[in-house]
Scaffold this active site. Structure first.
Site, PDB file in Angstrom:
ATOM      1  N   HIS A  26       0.763  -1.165   0.112  1.00 22.33           N
ATOM      2  CA  HIS A  26       0.031  -0.100  -0.139  1.00 22.33           C
ATOM      3  C   HIS A  26       0.950   1.145   0.069  1.00 22.33           C
ATOM      4  CE1 HIS A  26      -2.750   3.061   1.583  1.00 22.33           C
ATOM      5  NE2 HIS A  26      -3.912   2.084   1.508  1.00 22.33           N
TER       6      HIS A  26
ATOM      7  N   ASP B 159       2.831  -4.955   7.924  1.00 19.17           N
ATOM      8  CA  ASP B 159       1.709  -3.993   7.630  1.00 19.17           C
ATOM      9  C   ASP B 159       0.626  -5.062   7.799  1.00 19.17           C
ATOM     10  OD1 ASP B 159      -0.679  -2.714   6.905  1.00 19.17           O
ATOM     11  OD2 ASP B 159       0.203  -1.989   5.037  1.00 19.17           O
TER      12      ASP B 159
ATOM     13  N   GLN C  90      -4.876  -5.356   6.754  1.00 21.23           N
ATOM     14  CA  GLN C  90      -5.997  -6.304   6.160  1.00 21.23           C
ATOM     15  C   GLN C  90      -5.990  -7.728   7.097  1.00 21.23           C
ATOM     16  OE1 GLN C  90      -8.288  -5.277   3.990  1.00 21.23           O
ATOM     17  NE2 GLN C  90      -7.283  -3.426   3.415  1.00 21.23           N
TER      18      GLN C  90
ATOM     19  N   LYS D 286     -10.567  -0.938  10.130  1.00 17.81           N
ATOM     20  CA  LYS D 286     -10.619  -2.163   9.399  1.00 17.81           C
ATOM     21  C   LYS D 286     -11.083  -3.250  10.239  1.00 17.81           C
ATOM     22  CE  LYS D 286      -7.669  -0.431   5.899  1.00 17.81           C
ATOM     23  NZ  LYS D 286      -8.137   0.168   4.811  1.00 17.81           N
TER      24      LYS D 286
ATOM     25  N   CYS E 293      -4.511   2.805  -3.782  1.00 18.54           N
ATOM     26  CA  CYS E 293      -3.623   3.129  -3.069  1.00 18.54           C
ATOM     27  C   CYS E 293      -2.404   1.960  -3.256  1.00 18.54           C
ATOM     28  CB  CYS E 293      -3.752   3.220  -1.660  1.00 18.54           C
ATOM     29  SG  CYS E 293      -4.932   4.639  -1.346  1.00 18.54           S
TER      30      CYS E 293
HETATM   31  C1  LIG Z   1      -2.625  -2.920   3.285  1.00 16.56           C
HETATM   32  C2  LIG Z   1      -2.868  -1.634   4.004  1.00 16.56           C
HETATM   33  N1  LIG Z   1      -1.927  -1.069   4.439  1.00 16.56           N
HETATM   34  C3  LIG Z   1      -2.050   0.240   4.854  1.00 16.56           C
HETATM   35  C4  LIG Z   1      -3.565   0.849   4.815  1.00 16.56           C
HETATM   36  C5  LIG Z   1      -3.737   2.257   5.131  1.00 16.56           C
HETATM   37  O1  LIG Z   1      -4.409   2.155   6.277  1.00 16.56           O
HETATM   38  P1  LIG Z   1      -4.964   3.527   6.911  1.00 16.56           P
HETATM   39  O2  LIG Z   1      -5.471   4.163   5.791  1.00 16.56           O
HETATM   40  O3  LIG Z   1      -6.011   3.047   8.005  1.00 16.56           O
HETATM   41  O4  LIG Z   1      -3.956   4.160   7.797  1.00 16.56           O
HETATM   42  C6  LIG Z   1      -4.428   0.235   4.333  1.00 16.56           C
HETATM   43  C7  LIG Z   1      -5.684   0.691   3.936  1.00 16.56           C
HETATM   44  O5  LIG Z   1      -6.458   0.328   2.987  1.00 16.56           O
HETATM   45  C8  LIG Z   1      -3.948  -1.123   3.549  1.00 16.56           C
HETATM   46  O6  LIG Z   1      -5.364  -1.839   3.010  1.00 16.56           O
END
Ligand SMILES: Cc1ncc(COP(=O)(O)O)c(C=O)c1O
Length: 410
Positions: free
Chosen positions: A122, A199, A202, A225, A363
């Site tokens: 991401h 990370d 998900q 999430k 993203c």
């Molecule tokens: C794999 C992954 N990493 C990071 C993020 C970023 O999360 P946040 O916008 O809640 O900080 C997301 C959000 O879609 C994500 O799916």
């Protein structure tokens, strides 16, 4: 067996009827819906407990402090951290990665050093490292993936060098659904003494997390999430790493004592939590964790896998559909493109039928570049979704394609 109908009754928003149609919410990878218990916790806090925490002698402040402090232990148990001080409250995954990049990263990464990420990150696990590399003259390296959207681990072996200072990888890809073998990646990195950030934005929603079993050095996730509110998330860090790291932001709470000449810092985790925290949302995150704890997680995982197979079969059978992300190990994320049909147009068509999906690059622009596509249509399922909703998606997709595909000239 999960009683999905009972579960659905816990989520008030699922009975909404956009444009007069029953809501089919398939945008869970972007944000999950919230059970009433979470909404009640938020409201209850503002109705009955609202006060700033930790330095108040009065009744409300003490009540709010106790409710806030309790959640750190809940998060610790939820991801099986060894110590609740290893949990730092942040705004979400994005802030968690930024915190590590700008504290651990600034302290340990210099010119010519390397940061290793993967091809399916991401943006929030790319850009903070890119910014750091630019500042320090370090190099960002990327573990490639194959055409199914699986990381090529044999390449990782070559990419982990004695200049690598951190490996930062996504556990489950939000745009492909791939479940990465992070435990193995961690093992490889640790064999060379390199720490790993996972990370978990998900993965925390789709599987039980055990940071000690993974042996992750850092693990980040977002509350919104995993049935919790927006604006709150957690960074887990191993104690010895957090203790060695400099503070993130300066301000109240993160200090031990302040004079104009010198400041000494508070201990972990408060050293990283400057200012009034997001009290209400942390408390509501605690309610979300309580909700998870009353679910049968094995049954949830099994049911989501069933939903994924069912929806994959239905959607893949539609002429013109091409799945993007066909890894052997997948979570309930279904990304695809349609020949001759723009993903955005199809998404807007589905919206008029009450079906919420996401379109675009999610993203993860480098993933789209890797597959030579501008974006995908993504349906992401949670345990409160049903096979009937997958049927509705497939049926309306067929109609969308018929409606949107250019007609042959007569
Ligand atoms: C794999 C992954 N990493 C990071 C993020 C970023 O999360 P946040 O916008 O809640 O900080 C997301 C959000 O879609 C994500 O799916």
């Amino acid at each position: 067996m999960l009683n999905v109908q009972n579960i659905r009754a816990d989520f008030p928003i699922l009975s909404e009827t956009p444009y007069g149609k029953p809501l089919v919410y398939l945008d869970n990878a972007a944000s999950s819906q919230k059970p009433k218990a979470v909404i009640d916790a938020l409201m209850n806090y503002y109705m009955h407990d609202n006060a700033n925490i930790h330095r108040g002698v009065h009744y409300l402040s003490q009540k709010a402090s106790a409710a806030f402090d309790e959640v750190r232990g809940k998060v610790q148990r939820f991801i099986n951290a060894a110590d609740e001080r290893e949990i730092v409250f942040v705004r979400g995954t994005t802030e968690g990665v930024n915190l590590v990049a700008s504290t651990f990263g600034r302290m340990n990464i210099g010119a010519g050093d390397e940061v290793l990420i993967s091809a399916m990150e991401h943006h929030s696990n790319i850009v903070p490292w890119q910014m750091l590399c630019k500042e320090k003259g370090a190099v960002l390296k990327v573990i490639p993936m194959n055409d199914r959207g699986e990381l090529m681990l044999e390449e990782a072996d070559k990419l982990i060098t004695d200049r690598t200072k951190i490996v930062s990888v996504v556990h489950i890809s939000n745009s492909l659904g791939t479940v990465n073998p992070v435990k193995e990646i961690i093992r490889k990195a640790h064999a060379k003494g390199i720490p790993v950030l996972v990370d978990g934005a998900q993965s925390t929603a789709h599987q039980r997390i055990d940071v000690q079993d993974l042996d992750a050095d850092f693990f980040v996730f977002s509350g919104h999430k995993i049935l919790g509110p927006t604006g709150v998330g957690c960074l887990y860090g191993k104690m010895h790493l957090l203790e060695a790291m400099p503070p993130y932001q300066g301000g109240g709470e993160m200090i031990h004592s302040v004079t104009f000449e010198h400041t000494t810092y508070n201990e972990v985790p408060f050293k990283f939590e400057a200012g009034t925290p997001n009290i209400a949302d942390v408390i509501a995150l605690g309610a979300a964790i309580d909700y998870w704890n009353h679910l049968d997680r094995d049954a949830v995982e099994k049911y989501e896998q069933e939903l994924l197979s069912y929806a994959t079969e239905k959607v893949a059978a539609i002429p013109g559909v091409r799945l993007i992300g066909t890894a052997a190990q997948k979570a309930s994320v279904l990304s695809f493109v349609i020949d001759g049909v723009n993903a955005l147009d199809a998404g807007m068509y589905l919206d008029t039928k009450g079906i919420a999906v996401r379109t675009g690059h999610h993203c993860t622009e480098p993933v789209m570049i890797r597959f030579c596509i501008p974006g995908t249509l993504r349906a992401s399922f949670m345990f409160y979704n049903t096979k009937e909703e997958a049927d509705a998606l497939a049926e309306q997709l067929r109609k969308a394609i018929a409606f949107l595909q250019p007609q042959p000239a007569i």
